[in-house]
Motif scaffolding. Structure first.
Motif, short mmCIF file in Angstrom:
data_model
loop_
_atom_site.label_atom_id
_atom_site.label_comp_id
_atom_site.label_asym_id
_atom_site.label_seq_id
_atom_site.Cartn_x
_atom_site.Cartn_y
_atom_site.Cartn_z
N LEU A 160 21.49 11.54 -36.18
CA LEU A 160 20.89 12.48 -37.12
C LEU A 160 19.61 11.91 -37.72
N ALA A 161 19.67 10.65 -38.15
CA ALA A 161 18.49 10.00 -38.73
C ALA A 161 17.35 9.94 -37.73
N ILE A 162 17.67 9.62 -36.48
CA ILE A 162 16.64 9.52 -35.45
C ILE A 162 16.03 10.89 -35.14
N SER A 163 16.84 11.94 -35.17
CA SER A 163 16.32 13.28 -34.88
C SER A 163 15.37 13.76 -35.97
N LEU A 164 15.43 13.13 -37.14
CA LEU A 164 14.58 13.53 -38.27
C LEU A 164 13.44 12.54 -38.50
N VAL A 165 13.22 11.64 -37.56
CA VAL A 165 12.27 10.55 -37.74
C VAL A 165 10.85 11.07 -38.03
N HIS A 166 10.49 12.22 -37.46
CA HIS A 166 9.13 12.75 -37.62
C HIS A 166 9.05 13.87 -38.65
N ASP A 167 10.10 14.02 -39.47
CA ASP A 167 10.14 15.00 -40.55
C ASP A 167 9.81 16.41 -40.04
N PRO A 168 10.59 16.91 -39.08
CA PRO A 168 10.27 18.22 -38.47
C PRO A 168 10.51 19.38 -39.42
N GLY A 169 9.78 20.46 -39.21
CA GLY A 169 9.97 21.64 -40.03
C GLY A 169 11.12 22.50 -39.55
N ILE A 170 11.47 22.37 -38.25
CA ILE A 170 12.56 23.12 -37.65
C ILE A 170 13.61 22.14 -37.14
N ILE A 171 14.86 22.36 -37.52
CA ILE A 171 15.93 21.45 -37.15
C ILE A 171 16.99 22.24 -36.38
N ILE A 172 17.29 21.80 -35.17
CA ILE A 172 18.23 22.48 -34.29
C ILE A 172 19.40 21.54 -34.01
N PHE A 173 20.59 21.94 -34.46
CA PHE A 173 21.77 21.09 -34.30
C PHE A 173 22.86 21.82 -33.53
N ASP A 174 23.32 21.20 -32.47
CA ASP A 174 24.40 21.75 -31.66
C ASP A 174 25.71 21.12 -32.11
N GLU A 175 26.59 21.93 -32.70
CA GLU A 175 27.88 21.46 -33.20
C GLU A 175 27.71 20.20 -34.07
N PRO A 176 27.02 20.32 -35.21
CA PRO A 176 26.67 19.14 -36.01
C PRO A 176 27.86 18.35 -36.56
N THR A 177 29.02 18.99 -36.72
CA THR A 177 30.17 18.27 -37.28
C THR A 177 31.26 18.03 -36.25
N ASN A 178 30.98 18.30 -34.99
CA ASN A 178 32.00 18.16 -33.95
C ASN A 178 32.46 16.71 -33.82
N GLY A 179 33.76 16.49 -33.93
CA GLY A 179 34.32 15.15 -33.75
C GLY A 179 34.18 14.23 -34.94
N LEU A 180 33.67 14.74 -36.06
CA LEU A 180 33.47 13.89 -37.23
C LEU A 180 34.68 13.95 -38.16
N ASP A 181 34.92 12.85 -38.87
CA ASP A 181 35.95 12.88 -39.90
C ASP A 181 35.44 13.71 -41.08
N VAL A 182 36.34 14.07 -41.99
CA VAL A 182 35.98 15.02 -43.05
C VAL A 182 34.90 14.46 -43.98
N ILE A 183 34.90 13.15 -44.21
CA ILE A 183 33.90 12.56 -45.09
C ILE A 183 32.51 12.63 -44.45
N THR A 184 32.42 12.21 -43.20
CA THR A 184 31.13 12.24 -42.51
C THR A 184 30.65 13.68 -42.34
N ALA A 185 31.57 14.59 -42.05
CA ALA A 185 31.20 16.00 -41.89
C ALA A 185 30.60 16.54 -43.18
N LYS A 186 31.16 16.14 -44.32
CA LYS A 186 30.62 16.60 -45.61
C LYS A 186 29.23 16.03 -45.86
N VAL A 187 29.03 14.77 -45.49
CA VAL A 187 27.70 14.16 -45.66
C VAL A 187 26.67 14.95 -44.85
N VAL A 188 27.03 15.30 -43.62
CA VAL A 188 26.10 16.02 -42.75
C VAL A 188 25.81 17.42 -43.29
N THR A 189 26.86 18.16 -43.65
CA THR A 189 26.65 19.53 -44.13
C THR A 189 25.91 19.55 -45.46
#
Length: 258
Positions: A160-189
């Motif tokens: 996630l950090a690497i995908s945002l390295v260039h501070d893009p205006g449009i962010i496209i995430f495919d299943e952003p919380t797939n396979g994550l534990d509940v804590i990490t999923a909350k951080v992402v959302t």
């Protein structure tokens, strides 16, 4: 509001090998993954592409991210066409998929710097953004740990950090919380919501109803590669839960009772 993503009549098919036909238990030689798909995403909103596995969500996002070309149709992101101007599109988007595989020999620190250099970001700005993102996602203590030795959740946060390295205006995430534990999923959302507050435009694909209800302004329900319903979240729900509405739309579209 201004449409920052415009998708008009996208189509994509794949030819199956004999082995793939056997694995899919199908005699069909061609799979129509996306059929005449159209929708728009407004600037500064979170749009959810909701559908079951195999609905065409990932194929759609890959076309928008210029990883694969559509057979026909048009997609324009921030004024750039995905077919005729793919290099420009890539400068405007951040793309994250659960299938993204980071080179396991390297560390988060090295990979972040490497991708920053690909985008031509000067070292001072690179280090400032890295400090902010690594702190936000709790990566600092793992910055010099090889990717191979990180947990699944930490790998996702590094991606996630690497995908945002260039501070893009449009962010496209495919299943952003797939396979994550509940804590990490909350951080992402929570971070996706924070990005929207910064004026970013976010397109996510998911099959998780609760994620759409928590973060999305509008939703498109995609079934068998086609848009079955699209609109504001409350309008799609129609006073019911999103899950109930989805299964009603699915039953009507597929002609089955679920």
């Amino acid at each position: 509001m201004k449409d920052i993503i415009r998708v008009i009549g996208l189509n994509k098919s794949f030819t199956l090998s004999t082995k793939q036909q056997k694995l899919a238990k199908s005699r069909e030689k061609v799979i129509h993954a996306v059929t005449d798909l159209s929708f728009t995403v407004e600037q500064g909103e979170i749009f959810g592409l909701l559908g079951p596995n195999g609905a065409g969500k990932t194929t759609t996002l890959r076309m928008l991210a210029t990883l694969i070309k559509p057979d026909s149709g048009e997609a324009v992101l921030a004024g750039a066409n995905v077919v005729s101007q793919p290099e420009i599109v890539r400068t405007k988007i951040g793309f994250l998929t659960s299938e993204l595989k980071l080179e396991e020999f390297f560390t988060p620190n090295y990979l972040y710097n490497f991708f920053a250099s690909l985008h031509g970001i000067n070292p001072k700005l690179r280090d400032q953004r890295k400090r902010d993102l690594f702190e936000k996602f709790g990566i600092n203590n793992f910055a010099e740990v090889k990717i191979a030795n990180l947990s699944t959740g930490m790998k996702q946060k590094v991606s996630l950090a690497i995908s945002l390295v260039h501070d893009p205006g449009i962010i496209i995430f495919d299943e952003p919380t797939n396979g994550l534990d509940v804590i990490t999923a909350k951080v992402v959302t929570d971070y996706l919501i924070a990005l929207r507050a910064q004026g970013k435009t976010i397109l996510v694909s998911t099959h998780i109803f609760s994620l759409v209800e928590k973060i999305c302004d509008r939703v498109g329900i995609i079934i068998k590669g086609s848009m079955a319903a699209c609109g504001k979240l409350d309008d799609i729900r129609g006073g019911k839960t999103l899950e109930d509405r989805f299964f009603k739309i699915y039953s009507e579209t597929m002609g089955v009772v679920v």
